[in-house]
Design an enzyme around this catalytic site. Sequence first.
Site, PDB file in Angstrom:
ATOM      1  N   GLU A 264      -3.170   6.520  -7.943  1.00 25.18           N
ATOM      2  CA  GLU A 264      -2.354   5.347  -7.640  1.00 25.18           C
ATOM      3  C   GLU A 264      -1.472   5.150  -8.861  1.00 25.18           C
ATOM      4  O   GLU A 264      -1.981   4.981  -9.967  1.00 25.18           O
ATOM      5  CB  GLU A 264      -3.292   4.164  -7.381  1.00 25.18           C
ATOM      6  CG  GLU A 264      -2.578   2.969  -6.800  1.00 25.18           C
ATOM      7  CD  GLU A 264      -2.471   1.857  -7.798  1.00 25.18           C
ATOM      8  OE1 GLU A 264      -1.395   1.756  -8.433  1.00 25.18           O
ATOM      9  OE2 GLU A 264      -3.444   1.105  -7.961  1.00 25.18           O
ATOM     10  N   CYS A 301       0.071  -3.422 -11.014  1.00 28.23           N
ATOM     11  CA  CYS A 301       0.813  -2.405 -10.266  1.00 28.23           C
ATOM     12  C   CYS A 301       1.589  -3.047  -9.129  1.00 28.23           C
ATOM     13  O   CYS A 301       2.506  -2.435  -8.586  1.00 28.23           O
ATOM     14  CB  CYS A 301      -0.119  -1.323  -9.768  1.00 28.23           C
ATOM     15  SG  CYS A 301      -1.638  -1.957  -9.107  1.00 28.23           S
TER      16      CYS A 301
HETATM   17  P1  NAP Z   1      -1.915   6.526 -18.344  1.00 26.04           P
HETATM   18  O1  NAP Z   1      -1.186   6.833 -19.586  1.00 26.04           O
HETATM   19  O2  NAP Z   1      -1.435   7.172 -17.116  1.00 26.04           O
HETATM   20  O3  NAP Z   1      -3.451   6.911 -18.617  1.00 26.04           O
HETATM   21  C1  NAP Z   1      -4.474   6.679 -17.676  1.00 26.04           C
HETATM   22  C2  NAP Z   1      -5.612   7.632 -17.958  1.00 26.04           C
HETATM   23  O4  NAP Z   1      -5.214   8.958 -17.650  1.00 26.04           O
HETATM   24  C3  NAP Z   1      -6.029   7.646 -19.409  1.00 26.04           C
HETATM   25  O5  NAP Z   1      -7.422   7.741 -19.449  1.00 26.04           O
HETATM   26  C4  NAP Z   1      -5.389   8.887 -19.976  1.00 26.04           C
HETATM   27  O6  NAP Z   1      -6.151   9.493 -20.984  1.00 26.04           O
HETATM   28  C5  NAP Z   1      -5.357   9.804 -18.779  1.00 26.04           C
HETATM   29  N1  NAP Z   1      -4.199  10.699 -18.823  1.00 26.04           N
HETATM   30  C6  NAP Z   1      -2.899  10.345 -18.955  1.00 26.04           C
HETATM   31  N2  NAP Z   1      -2.116  11.438 -18.938  1.00 26.04           N
HETATM   32  C7  NAP Z   1      -2.941  12.496 -18.786  1.00 26.04           C
HETATM   33  C8  NAP Z   1      -2.733  13.898 -18.724  1.00 26.04           C
HETATM   34  N3  NAP Z   1      -1.520  14.435 -18.836  1.00 26.04           N
HETATM   35  N4  NAP Z   1      -3.816  14.690 -18.567  1.00 26.04           N
HETATM   36  C9  NAP Z   1      -5.062  14.158 -18.491  1.00 26.04           C
HETATM   37  N5  NAP Z   1      -5.309  12.852 -18.578  1.00 26.04           N
HETATM   38  C10 NAP Z   1      -4.272  12.028 -18.711  1.00 26.04           C
HETATM   39  O7  NAP Z   1      -1.963   4.984 -18.042  1.00 26.04           O
HETATM   40  P2  NAP Z   1      -2.434   3.775 -18.957  1.00 26.04           P
HETATM   41  O8  NAP Z   1      -3.010   4.243 -20.234  1.00 26.04           O
HETATM   42  O9  NAP Z   1      -3.281   2.969 -18.079  1.00 26.04           O
HETATM   43  O10 NAP Z   1      -1.106   2.952 -19.248  1.00 26.04           O
HETATM   44  C11 NAP Z   1       0.083   3.573 -19.682  1.00 26.04           C
HETATM   45  C12 NAP Z   1       1.203   3.263 -18.714  1.00 26.04           C
HETATM   46  O11 NAP Z   1       0.791   3.575 -17.372  1.00 26.04           O
HETATM   47  C13 NAP Z   1       1.612   1.825 -18.648  1.00 26.04           C
HETATM   48  O12 NAP Z   1       2.492   1.462 -19.658  1.00 26.04           O
HETATM   49  C14 NAP Z   1       2.220   1.777 -17.275  1.00 26.04           C
HETATM   50  O13 NAP Z   1       3.533   2.223 -17.294  1.00 26.04           O
HETATM   51  C15 NAP Z   1       1.419   2.697 -16.450  1.00 26.04           C
HETATM   52  N6  NAP Z   1       0.376   2.034 -15.628  1.00 26.04           N
HETATM   53  C16 NAP Z   1       0.596   1.875 -14.317  1.00 26.04           C
HETATM   54  C17 NAP Z   1      -0.370   1.283 -13.525  1.00 26.04           C
HETATM   55  C18 NAP Z   1      -0.183   1.122 -12.065  1.00 26.04           C
HETATM   56  O14 NAP Z   1      -1.050   0.567 -11.445  1.00 26.04           O
HETATM   57  N7  NAP Z   1       0.859   1.603 -11.480  1.00 26.04           N
HETATM   58  C19 NAP Z   1      -1.558   0.826 -14.070  1.00 26.04           C
HETATM   59  C20 NAP Z   1      -1.760   1.009 -15.427  1.00 26.04           C
HETATM   60  C21 NAP Z   1      -0.787   1.631 -16.180  1.00 26.04           C
HETATM   61  P3  NAP Z   1      -5.945   9.164 -22.553  1.00 26.04           P
HETATM   62  O15 NAP Z   1      -5.562   7.737 -22.651  1.00 26.04           O
HETATM   63  O16 NAP Z   1      -7.286   9.475 -23.122  1.00 26.04           O
HETATM   64  O17 NAP Z   1      -4.883  10.055 -23.018  1.00 26.04           O
END
Ligand code: NAP
Length: 527
Positions: A264, A301
């Site tokens: 998601e 989200c």
């Molecule tokens: P994220 O950067 O996508 O990370 C979520 C999880 O996935 C973390 O545990 C991260 O691990 C892992 N991950 C990310 N990229 C990866 C990859 N290339 N390979 C393997 N694992 C990976 O999201 P976030 O930390 O929750 O927040 C960052 C940004 O995501 C926010 O600023 C926002 O833009 C977006 N976000 C969107 C929603 C939504 O519902 N649409 C919700 C939350 C966040 P690590 O942290 O250990 O690297």
Amino acid sequence: MITGKNYIGEEQSAKSNKTYQTFDPKLNIPTQWTFYEADHEEINAAVEKATKAFDSYSKLPQAERAHFLNTIASEIEALGEQLITVYMLESGMPEGRARGERGRTMGQLKAFAALLMEGSWVEATIDTAQPAREPMPKVDLRKMLLPIGPIAVFGSSNFPLAFSTAGGDTASALAAGCPVIVKSHPMHAGTGELVASAIIKAAQKTGMPDGVFSNLNSSDVEVGQMLTMHPKIKGVGFTGSINGGMALYRLANQRREPIPVFAEMGSINPVVALPEVLEEKSAYWAAQYAGSITMGAGQFCTNPGLIIGIKGAGFTNFITKLSAEIEKIEPTCMLHPNIHEGYERGKQELSKQPNIKEVASFKDTIAPNYAAQKVVTVEAGDFLANPILHREVFGPFSIVVQCTDKEELVKVIDHLEGQLTGTILGTEGEIKNFPEVANAMVNRVGRIIFNGVPTGVEVCPSMMHGGPFPASTDSRFTSVGTSAIKRWVRPVSFQSWPEELLPEALRNSNAQGIMRLVDGEYTDRNI
Ligand code: NAP
């Protein structure tokens, strides 16, 4: 107590030298806890235990799995004030939110337990044999949904409880009969460890096999990638960014045995404000939307990132009132400096695009990691021509798009990517005059709302939280509500199978009294 260790099934383990800390965004300093990242040996051990646990866990009666889920909810409650304190410290979110999210997390676990106790979700379908059928006899065929195997769950940053360690993905996979390995979110690893300890305690109390649940710490992408690539992992649940979700989706598809990744991801949740309703109630909707845009520092989200309307007195009035309401709201703390930096970067990039005009922003000085809200406006033609404006800015930011007429309004919706939600504000009478708008919206979204705000996602069987790409990787499934269980099962047919070896749901005697499709008729009778 927070130890910083991983849970490899019931065993606590800290083999790696690689450590990290969580962060208190309000005080802008690291927390007191140190976490040990899971190493390769620990990841493998967790997957091996989960695979072994699957053999017995997948075959347990539904009532035993339900008892496990209810006990997890009780053990989370038993964590008491410590959980609330650590949650608030690691997320910067207020007490009311912490308590509300804990309640929601427990409620989700109990809802899946109730689903299992009722039992009909397995879609038992029985076509009895017709040995005398001409020209060929018909065999006995019985089909139901069975769990797919160990699942890797990626906790999301913005719901440290309800979409994380024991959140909707974990609850639905455990309910389906799949062991779960959580890749803990590094921003709330302490909250995650406490919840993991509650799940392990519940597993021990209810006699679940060791390995039914593991919790792995990690501060970068390696642990998650290794889990996704592990041949014994059979599915992935993810909530977060488009980059993260798509990286995992691609990895899973490069495996010798590709597996489903239910991610998601982003959404800007378009809102269409029709003219008549704004003439009647612009002040009301301006106040509602100022609240929705800034709720939880915009870290939802379902945050309304795009408001679309037709130029006229009503829309101008709405924009003026929205501006006044937005400027009044006190900013709140974001989850982490990285999320705050991402918000500022995204906001500035969109604000400097050609022909963008500011509607309102919070301009006073604020503490580090607090989010200053902003609303901008643009003409529909400029919006359509510039894909940068279609991007999600994660935080309290929204774009108001001004269209010249109904046709342009439909064109804007048609050009949007897939979304979690779409909202239409209108009078009962006028929505009937805009069928093209409603049709265009239904084609783009997972949930369509009439006269409401998109924030606030009810957990119930009729909820759809997902949508066409890039809102999610598979628009056929929801990640919220009891239907989320369907992501972790596959249909299996048993042909001419001995009665006593069939799963209970497919036997002649319907012991649990579930609804089954027997020879074309829905019934709860025995055969
Ligand atoms: P994220 O950067 O996508 O990370 C979520 C999880 O996935 C973390 O545990 C991260 O691990 C892992 N991950 C990310 N990229 C990866 C990859 N290339 N390979 C393997 N694992 C990976 O999201 P976030 O930390 O929750 O927040 C960052 C940004 O995501 C926010 O600023 C926002 O833009 C977006 N976000 C969107 C929603 C939504 O519902 N649409 C919700 C939350 C966040 P690590 O942290 O250990 O690297």
